[in-house]
Design a protein around this motif. Structure first.
Motif: not given
Length: 121
Positions: A48-49, A61-62, A66, A69-71, A82
């Motif tokens: 995922v990330a 990110y996958r 994009k 999601f934010t890691i 996440l």
């Protein structure tokens, strides 16, 4: 042996948000790179990330997450997060935290136990 403990999973409606947290039991060189994976029922686990570097210099990110999601990481807490916004039913899965320099290649040193995320339409 580093232990990773995830939290923050749950059930939300499509369009909603969740924030996953992953706490590492200790500061370790493997925490240099940390990431998230997910596994939906009947499917293989997928990346995922990932966030690489103590200052988060590199983030991956996958494609399907994009912009949604934010890691991020907090080195003082030995934690990675996440933030998941605009969730879709296809995001439903068990989400796993992982750490290790090969995390982007799907070969981390350590895995968490997973936390369930369910998105209803």
């Amino acid at each position: 042996q580093v232990q990773l403990v995830e939290s923050g999973g749950g059930s939300v409606q499509a369009g909603g948000s969740l924030r996953l947290s992953c706490a590492a039991s200790e500061l370790s060189s493997s925490n240099y790179a940390m990431g998230w994976f997910r596994q939906a029922p009947g499917k293989a686990r997928e990346f995922v990330a990932a966030i690489i570097g103590w200052n988060g210099a590199s983030i991956v990110y996958r494609d399907s997450v994009k912009g949604r999601f934010t890691i991020s990481r907090d080195n003082g807490q030995n934690a990675v997060y996440l933030q998941m916004n605009s969730l879709k039913p296809e995001d439903t899965a068990v989400y796993y935290c992982a750490s290790g320099i090969q995390v982007v290649r799907g070969q981390p040193d350590y895995w968490g136990q997973g936390t369930q995320v369910t998105v209803s339409s």
